[in-house]
Design an enzyme around this catalytic site. Structure first.
Site, short mmCIF file in Angstrom:
data_model
loop_
_atom_site.label_atom_id
_atom_site.label_comp_id
_atom_site.label_asym_id
_atom_site.label_seq_id
_atom_site.Cartn_x
_atom_site.Cartn_y
_atom_site.Cartn_z
N SER A 16 5.38 0.40 14.49
CA SER A 16 4.85 0.48 15.67
C SER A 16 5.32 -0.21 17.10
CB SER A 16 3.24 0.29 15.35
OG SER A 16 2.77 1.16 14.52
N LYS A 65 -7.70 -0.72 7.13
CA LYS A 65 -8.33 0.29 7.67
C LYS A 65 -9.91 0.44 7.57
CE LYS A 65 -4.41 3.27 8.41
NZ LYS A 65 -3.79 4.52 8.28
N ASP A 102 -4.87 9.09 13.02
CA ASP A 102 -3.79 9.64 12.00
C ASP A 102 -3.79 11.20 11.96
OD1 ASP A 102 -2.88 7.27 11.20
OD2 ASP A 102 -4.59 6.94 10.00
N GLY A 125 -3.91 15.65 -2.54
CA GLY A 125 -4.57 14.44 -2.38
C GLY A 125 -5.99 14.42 -1.77
N GLY A 128 -7.60 7.98 0.82
CA GLY A 128 -8.04 7.88 2.35
C GLY A 128 -7.07 8.68 3.12
N THR A 151 -7.04 14.20 -9.59
CA THR A 151 -8.59 13.66 -10.06
C THR A 151 -9.54 14.91 -9.28
OG1 THR A 151 -8.06 11.66 -10.12
CG2 THR A 151 -10.49 12.00 -10.49
N MET A 214 3.50 13.57 4.30
CA MET A 214 2.95 12.54 4.97
C MET A 214 3.76 11.15 4.90
SD MET A 214 -1.14 12.30 5.34
CE MET A 214 -2.03 13.68 5.35
N TYR A 216 7.51 9.28 4.57
CA TYR A 216 8.94 9.42 5.07
C TYR A 216 9.85 8.64 4.44
CZ TYR A 216 7.84 5.38 7.97
OH TYR A 216 7.41 4.53 8.42
#
Ligand code: ATR
Length: 272
Positions: A16, A65, A102, A125, A128, A151, A214, A216
């Protein structure tokens, strides 16, 4: 100089500061952006100290978060639904605005890759990372958003939570064999981080599919490689989402949407 930072633990790996510095240079703005690991894992105390020093805002990454969500005094709709905040803005009157960029960052990057967001989307998935992108994906009005998870109950709960925002359905991993292929397949699981693949059938891919991981790495992720080996038209990793979420945060703070393509290219070059 206006001060910003990213808070996380660990934080030394964070891209960032590099990204925001490039945005600042590109848009001719003077700002300072650091990476901060809260002392004693005390996120709230670290942010309050940062605010007291005159800072204007911060980004928040794992594992804070949810704490940022609680710390915010006002939440954007996206942050409220995501149950998580990755961008805080500190106002002079003491309010702290919580956003979640996001999901918008993912959508930006999917658009940059010419993805068919009005088509059929599969989201793998239900953690979060998944919850944070569902509303922005549904806002693109896909024909259908299918969510699947190891799940199954967690996928069902998310479909229930977001059903008033668009056409969303939870399916079991096995029943995916009965579905036609998808225009976009997004892997939001943490499986790639362990070099594992989610247990979904390869029929999800067609020669029109854009596969998106998502995660990398400096080489194709195991998921991207698997998608390409199984007929996908294109596979993209999450580096663009990282730049995209930063760009949306930068716009919130500075009212300027930075150009992301060159920053992504520079970041990719740094990874190698
Ligand atoms: P995050 O906040 O990064 O999404 P999380 O809340 O721990 O992290 O969720 C991780 C997600 O990755 C979950 O959907 C998890 O599946 P379960 O709900 O069944 O635990 C998924 N996941 C992690 N490792 C996986 C693997 N090896 N195969 C398939 N799914 C996996």
């Amino acid at each position: 100089m206006d001060k910003y930072a990213v808070f996380g633990n660990p934080i030394s790996q964070s891209k960032s500061p590099f990204i925001h510095q490039q945005f600042a240079e590109q848009s001719g703005q003077a700002l300072q952006y650091n990476a901060i690991k809260p002392e004693h894992d005390d996120f709230c105390a670290a942010v309050k100290y940062f605010i007291a020093s005159g800072a204007k805002g911060c980004n928040v990454t794992a594992p804070y978060k949810e704490q940022a969500y609680k710390l915010a005094t006002t939440l954007s709709k996206g942050a409220e639904l995501a149950g998580a905040v990755n961008t805080l803005t500190f106002n002079e009157n003491g309010t702290i605005i919580g956003d979640n960029t996001d999901g918008p960052g993912l959508v930006e990057d999917l658009k940059a890759n010419n993805a068919n967001l009005q088509g059929r989307i599969l989201l793998i998935g239900a953690g979060g990372a998944s919850r944070g992108v569902i509303k922005p994906l549904l806002d693109c009005m896909p024909e259908k958003l299918v969510i699947v998870n190891r799940t199954e109950a967690k996928a069902k709960a998310l479909a229930e939570r977001f059903k008033s925002y668009g056409n969303i359905e939870a399916l079991s991993q096995e029943s995916l064999v009965l579905e036609a292929g998808f225009d976009i397949v997004i892997n939001s699981t943490s499986a790639s981080l362990f070099n594992e693949l989610p247990s979904v059938p390869t029929q999800i891919f067609t020669n029109n599919t854009l596969a998106y991981d998502m995660a990398y790495r400096n080489e194709p992720t195991i998921f991207c490689q698997w998608a390409l080996d199984n007929n996908s038209a294109k596979a993209v990793d999450g580096l663009g989402m990282l730049v995209g979420q930063a760009a949306v945060a930068f716009e919130i703070w500075r009212q300027v949407m930075p150009e992301t393509k060159s920053v992504l290219a520079n970041l990719r070059a740094e990874l190698i």
